[in-house]
Every structure is written in C-alpha cells, then in structure tokens.
Design an enzyme around this catalytic site. Structure first.
Site, PDB file in Angstrom:
ATOM      1  N   GLY A 296     -10.463   6.080   2.248  1.00 26.27           N
ATOM      2  CA  GLY A 296      -9.473   5.478   2.857  1.00 26.27           C
ATOM      3  C   GLY A 296      -7.962   5.378   2.056  1.00 26.27           C
ATOM      4  O   GLY A 296      -7.965   6.100   1.226  1.00 26.27           O
ATOM      5  N   HIS A 297      -6.783   4.795   3.160  1.00 27.45           N
ATOM      6  CA  HIS A 297      -6.112   4.737   2.920  1.00 27.45           C
ATOM      7  C   HIS A 297      -5.217   4.074   1.538  1.00 27.45           C
ATOM      8  O   HIS A 297      -6.820   2.815   1.466  1.00 27.45           O
ATOM      9  CB  HIS A 297      -5.016   4.581   3.816  1.00 27.45           C
ATOM     10  CG  HIS A 297      -4.089   5.729   5.135  1.00 27.45           C
ATOM     11  ND1 HIS A 297      -3.924   6.908   4.240  1.00 27.45           N
ATOM     12  CD2 HIS A 297      -4.616   5.916   6.299  1.00 27.45           C
ATOM     13  CE1 HIS A 297      -3.548   7.675   5.346  1.00 27.45           C
ATOM     14  NE2 HIS A 297      -4.361   7.666   6.343  1.00 27.45           N
ATOM     15  N   SER A 298      -4.652   3.812   0.717  1.00 31.61           N
ATOM     16  CA  SER A 298      -4.588   2.610   0.041  1.00 31.61           C
ATOM     17  C   SER A 298      -4.225   1.786   0.817  1.00 31.61           C
ATOM     18  O   SER A 298      -3.386   1.292   1.397  1.00 31.61           O
ATOM     19  CB  SER A 298      -3.203   2.938  -1.019  1.00 31.61           C
ATOM     20  OG  SER A 298      -3.625   4.240  -1.702  1.00 31.61           O
ATOM     21  N   ALA A 306      -5.997  10.368   1.420  1.00 33.92           N
ATOM     22  CA  ALA A 306      -5.830  10.014   2.369  1.00 33.92           C
ATOM     23  C   ALA A 306      -4.571  10.527   3.074  1.00 33.92           C
ATOM     24  O   ALA A 306      -3.676  10.106   3.460  1.00 33.92           O
ATOM     25  CB  ALA A 306      -6.244   8.896   3.276  1.00 33.92           C
ATOM     26  N   ASP A 307      -3.695   9.359   1.444  1.00 32.33           N
ATOM     27  CA  ASP A 307      -2.299   9.185   1.694  1.00 32.33           C
ATOM     28  C   ASP A 307      -1.340  10.602   1.493  1.00 32.33           C
ATOM     29  O   ASP A 307      -0.197  10.444   1.593  1.00 32.33           O
ATOM     30  CB  ASP A 307      -2.146   8.418   0.534  1.00 32.33           C
ATOM     31  CG  ASP A 307      -2.498   7.031   0.815  1.00 32.33           C
ATOM     32  OD1 ASP A 307      -3.051   6.592   1.912  1.00 32.33           O
ATOM     33  OD2 ASP A 307      -2.654   5.785  -0.344  1.00 32.33           O
TER      34      ASP A 307
END
Ligand code: NAG
Ligand code: NAG
Ligand code: NAG
Length: 658
Positions: A296-298, A306-307
């Site tokens: 997932g994103h942070s 993902a970032d």
C-alpha cells in the site's frame, strides 16, 4: 580535437559492440544462466524483505487443551477497524478482567505517529469484552483507571501485532504476592501465515521464468527445432513464431539498431525500467491483494514500494526527453515545431488525465491527478530544455579537461538555476506561507488525533493543502487521502496537488540529467560512474534532510506532499536502478528486459487501459471469498493480462504514442 575524441570513442564503442555480438552468439547458454542467476537473486531479495515483515511470536503462550476460556459471557464487542473494511484483516481478542474495579480500554495503531489513544470503552469488574481488531499493523493497547487521560494510572500496556484470523484471550489480573498488575495474552488457534499467497504467487512467477529460460536454452541449442522437424511441424512454427534462422527481430524497428550508421541505438533499459514502473503501478492500483502493509501507499511519512513507481515514471520521462529531442534535432526538425509537439503532448496527457480522474460530477470534478502531474512536469522541463538543447554534432566551446568531465552540467548551467529556483520556491512556500489557523511550516497529517485539543484538525498537509484549497477548493481535489482512516483527517488532501508539482518538475529534471549523461558520454563506464555519483549525492542530501529516519528530520520523506527529500530519495534510487538496468540490458545484453520491456513500449496505453478496464471482468470481479489469496490472484491476473496485452501489441508493432 573534441570531434576526433568523439569519433575515437565511437569507434571503440563500435568495436566493443562487435565483440559482444559475436560472444553473444557463441555463449547463449551462458547468457541464460546469468539471466537465471539474476532472477534468483531478485527472488531471494524479495523473500528477505517479506520475511523481515513477519512478526516476532516469542511472547505468545500457545493454548493448551485443559485451559478453560470463558468466552460465552462476553459483555460487549468493541471494534478497532481501520476500515480497509474487510473482515479478513481482523483478529478476535477476548479481554477477561479479573479485577474488582472498572478499567478503561484504549487502543491506537502503531502506524499513527504521535497520535492520541482512542478510548474504546470500559471493561466492567470480572467481565469479558470482545475486541475485533485490525491486523494490518501492530497496535498499542492500554488499560487504565482514568477515562479522560490514557497516560494516567496505567494498569498495563502492550504493543502487539495480532495475527490475521487469530483468536486471542487477554487476561488482566492483579497479582497479590508480587503486588502488581499482570496482562497475559494467549493465542487459542493457529491461524495460517497471512503471506502464504504471496509466496505462492512468487513461486508461480519464478517457475514460469525458469520454464521460459529453459525453453530458450533448448530452443537455441536446436533440440526443440530438431524435434519439431521430426514431427513435421517445423513449417507451422516458423510461420507463426519465426525460427532462430529467421528471427523477426531483424525487421523490427524497435530492436537494437546495429551500430553501422551514426544513428544511436534505442536504449532498451529505459523501456524496461518504464515498463517495471507501469507494471507495479497497475498491480498497486488494482489493489495488490489488499496487502496494505507491504504494497500500500504510506499513511503519511515514509516510503513503500507503491510510493516509488510514480516518481520513477516521472524520472524516466525526464530521461526520454533528451532522447526524443536528439532524434528530432537529428532529423532537422525546427525548434518551433518541437515546441508545438511539446505543447500538443502536454494537452493530450492533461486531457487524458482529466478524463480518467475527473469523474462525471462537474461540481466535484477532480482537476489534479497522475497524468496531469506528468503533463505539467513534462511541459516545464521540456520547454526549458528546448531552449538549451544541443545537437551532438555541434562543436563544444571549450576543450579543457575539467569542462570535458563536467560537460553534462556546465552546458546547461542556466537550467540548473531555474530548477534550483523552483526547489527554493517549494521550500519557501512550504515553510513560510502563513496558513490561517495552523502553525506555519506544518508538514503533518493533521486530524483530531495529533496535536493539542484538535488544534491541528484542519491542517492536513500544511501549505500544500492550503494552496490547493485556495486555488482549486476542496471540491476539485482528491477526497480520499491516505491519512483519512488512520489519522481520521477531516479535510480533503490531494497527493498530486499544485505545490508538489514543483518538486516533481525537479525530479523530471534529475531524469533529464541522466539523459544528458547518456548524450554527453559514450562509454558505458563513464555513464554508469556518473549515475552512481548522482545516486550518492541525491541520496545523501535526502538522508540529511530526513535524518535517515521515517518521522524525524527537517523534511521527512512524504509522498502525499512530494517533499524535497521524497524526490531526492526516489531520484537516488532511480539512478541506481537505471544503471543496473542499463548494465544488464544494454551493456552486457544479459537480459532482454522482458517482460517489462513490452509494457514500457506501450506505457500510456497500458496505464490508461488498466484504469478504464479496472472495473470489468476479467480484470476484476466481486470477490467470492474475499481472502487475500483470492484478491492477490485477481490482481496478479489483471497485471499479467496487461503484460500480455502489451506483448501482443508489441508483436503486431502497434504503439500508442502521445
Ligand atoms: C489520575 O487518575 C487518578 C485515579 O483515577 C485520579 O485521582 C487523578 O486525579 C488523575 N490524575 C490526573 C492528572 O488526571
Ligand atoms: C474465533 O472466534 C470467532 C468469534 O467467536 C469465531 O467465529 C471463529 O470461529 C473463531 N475462529 C477459530 C479459528 O477458532
Ligand atoms: C475545522 O473545520 C471544521 C469544518 O469547517 C470546523 O467545524 C472546525 O471547527 C475546524 N477546526 C478547527 C480547529 O479550526
């Protein structure tokens, strides 16, 4: 003199190339085994990362059959749901109080940095309550006697990462002999490792890669062909796939051009790198099996897989600008025409972005977005570079040695001034712009959980958010920021907002710098050395800014704000990965870049296609079981389908260009 040096360089490059070609023909088996080693290395690396994620179970006593757990008398059920909304990411905890006093039960996820604890409610004397808790991240739990302050009069506290589908019992007791409180946690079932689907998926992909490599070894050694001839199938195969004696690739305009003319070969490593970012982007956007903690994103500060992909895409776009400009200049295209091309591309990308992100409700139309950000960064960097770009054939002004070593920077010094100006503007606006009701220079997530008395409630993103609010208003930005659930933020925050475009322009410029290195230096060694230097310089500056930590430092790494340290970190990694890809693919020819290469050749088509088709079968379906395994299978399938689609587009030579 400059000219003769360069023609010499070219000659040497040609010769090394010829050598590589001939050795490539004789040692195809060796190439495959190196490729194999490379793939294994990557898999091992991934395994290491995943294993590092698994939690330490040392402090869990396992349930024994003769222990009696009284779960039937539960009082009330509390939920700590981080609203990934899915029942599969939860554990059951029965909290059994053996005390004669009422205690209060507080909880907070570790992911929430410096957050207030959330009061779930009381636990009555000698009663049991049930907790259904999120298992994405570790949680902090506190029991105390004070319902107004989680830090006062603590009975006990613990930090623990509950396992998905685990059934736990948590006993809170008073030990009279030792005169203190004791909290004991018991796991009463044996839930399976939540990462098993990932191991399986990696095993399957690894197996496919080995299968493919073996097939190629067999194919090149001729045994498959002999077998086909034996079966009389040779003609059918050669007409469909092309036999080794008649490879399709010689007629293929996108394969490496033999260095017979002055025309430089296409850098396959760039396409492969771009393809990697798009592939991961599609996987992440499709949901990545709902493994939020890994893919997932942070939530706010920090850096996850993902970032990385979006900034890398911007970086590669910067590299490509130099390539396309050189090609246009070579063909004698005037700068005016080039400018028109740049503007046309900007309009198309921006328009596509509005179509994909905007939505159908005009009063809530989202203006910023991924493609819009790409378009804006492209426009600024391309226009500035257009003013200063030189054809390779043009004479260099000075012929001194230092100048020769630094010509990729010195030739473009005024670009540097503009870009550093943009960076300074970003920093000044971030730290000096007064935001009504908020501390100046605030970089945090805001929301009711951080700061004193809700004072930071509406301060999400500080100046960056305020600028979007004033120019675009909250109706026209992204409404579901990543901090919404964990930090319970109330205001909208767009990760592709206006202020962050300044730093993304700088990142595209770092990519452009890599392109200039490709253009100014001919030897692979020179280029790779410079990539490494840039990797170290940007990495060190980023590290100094964020104090080599997640939350501390002057400017933490933050994807939501595209902070300066964020673009420098991702830029640093991009230099490293670019030199790796370049070395493996274009210098040594150990790897063809497949399968990412095909995606990279049609990146915009793959991205837009995946966004548009994201809600259609077979790219998605309503989950039957809703487990990680099913979702991961779905998302890996969607990603693989796009790889196959771009492969097909490659074989029919259909390239979508904007
Ligand atoms: C801490 O809790 C105790 C017991 O509930 C209470 O008497 C005391 O006033 C509290 N102290 C503070 C500073 O809130
Ligand atoms: C765990 O507890 C829940 C709630 O009581 C129950 O539905 C579930 O079957 C239990 N799971 C296991 C594996 O014991
Ligand atoms: C934040 O905004 C909401 C809605 O506009 C408002 O009700 C609230 O008072 C604001 N909070 C602060 C601390 O200004």
């Amino acid at each position: 003199m400059g000219k003769s040096v360069r023609s010499l360089e070219r000659k040497v490059a040609k010769q090394t190339h010829k050598k590589e070609e001939s050795s490539a023909v004789t040692s195809d088996n060796m190439t495959s085994s190196k490729c194999f080693m490379f793939v294994s290395f990557f898999i091992i690396l991934l395994c290491g990362v995943l294993l590092g994620q698994s939690t330490d179970e040392a402090d869990v006593r396992t349930y024994k059959d003769n222990e009696v757990l009284e779960h039937s008398t539960k009082d009330v059920t509390y939920k700590f749901d981080l609203n990934h909304g899915q029942a599969s990411d939860t554990a059951f905890v029965y909290i059994v109080s053996g005390l004669d006093q009422q205690i209060f039960f507080w909880i907070q996820t570790k992911q929430c940095y410096e957050c207030k604890y959330i009061l779930l409610g009381p636990v009555s004397p000698r009663k049991t309550v049930e907790l259904i808790t999120d298992t994405t991240w570790a949680v902090d739990i506190v029991f105390n006697f004070d319902e107004t302050d989680s830090s006062n009069a603590t009975v006990c506290s613990m930090t623990y990462h509950f396992r998905q589908s685990g059934n736990y019992s948590l006993y809170v007791n008073y030990n009279k002999t030792s005169n203190n409180f004791a909290c004991t946690r018991i796991l009463s079932n044996n839930p399976p490792d939540v990462y098993i689907p990932i191991y399986v998926a990696m095993g399957i992909l690894f197996g496919l890669a080995i299968f493919y490599i073996l097939l190629r070894i067999l194919w090149s050694s001729g045994s498959v062909l002999t077998f086909m001839v034996y079966l009389g199938m040779e003609r059918a195969v050669s007409s469909d796939l092309g036999t080794p004696s008649n490879p399709v690739s010689t007629h293929d305009s996108n394969s490496i051009q033999r260095p017979s003319s002055d025309k430089p070969q296409r850098l396959k490593s760039l396409d492969a790198f771009r393809g990697l970012t798009i592939t991961v982007m599609i996987f992440v956007n499709s949901g990545s099996g709902r493994y939020h903690a890994i893919f997932g994103h942070s939530t706010w500060n920090g850096l996850t897989v993902a970032d990385l992909v979006f900034p890398w895409f911007i970086f590669i776009m910067g590299v490509s600008i130099t390539m396309s400009f050189q090609a246009l200049l070579r063909h004698g295209v005037s700068r005016r025409t080039m400018l028109l091309k740049v503007v046309r591309r900007f309009v198309i990308l921006f328009g596509l972005g509005l179509i994909l992100d905007g939505g159908t409700n005009l009063s809530k139309f989202r203006v910023p977005g991924v493609l819009q950000r790409i378009a804006a960064s492209y426009l600024v960097v391309a226009v500035i570079h257009l003013a200063s770009v030189k054809h390779r054939g043009e004479e260099y002004r000075v012929q001194n040695r230092l100048y020769c070593e630094l010509r990729d920077i010195l030739d473009y010094w005024y670009e540097w001034i503009i870009m550093l100006g943009l960076l300074a503007l970003h920093i000044c606006l971030t730290f000096l712009l007064p935001v009504p009701g908020c501390p100046t220079g605030y970089l945090g997530p805001g929301g009711p959980l951080v700061g004193e008395d809700n004072s930071l409630e509406n301060c999400t993103g500080g100046a960056a958010n305020y600028i979007d609010k004033v120019i675009l208003t909250y109706d026209h930005v992204y409404a579901h920021g990543t901090a919404r659930v964990v930090y319970q933020t109330v205001v909208a925050h767009d990760p592709e907002g206006i202020l962050g475009t300044l730093t993304s322009i700088f990142l595209a410029f770092l990519g452009l710098q890599a392109g200039k290195i490709f253009h100014s230096f001919s030897y692979p060694r020179d280029r790779i050395l410079r990539f490494f230097s840039w990797c170290i310089v940007t990495g060190l500056i980023a590290g100094a800014l964020c104090n080599f930590s997640k939350e501390d430092g002057v400017i933490p790494v933050n994807k939501n704000l595209w902070s300066v340290s964020f673009v420098l970190t991702t830029g640093s990694m991009a230099y490293l990965l670019l030199s790796l890809f370049y070395y493996l693919i274009d210098v040594q020819h150990w790897w063809t870049g497949a399968p990412f290469f095909f995606v990279g050749m049609n990146s915009i088509a793959a991205y837009c296609g995946s966004e548009v088709m994201a809600s259609y079968f077979p790219f998605t379906w309503d989950p039957v079981y809703g487990t990680h395994a099913e979702l991961l299978a779905m998302d890996v399938l969607a990603t693989s389908l796009w790889v196959l689609i771009t492969y097909y587009m490659y074989t029919i030579k259909f390239f979508v260009k904007v």
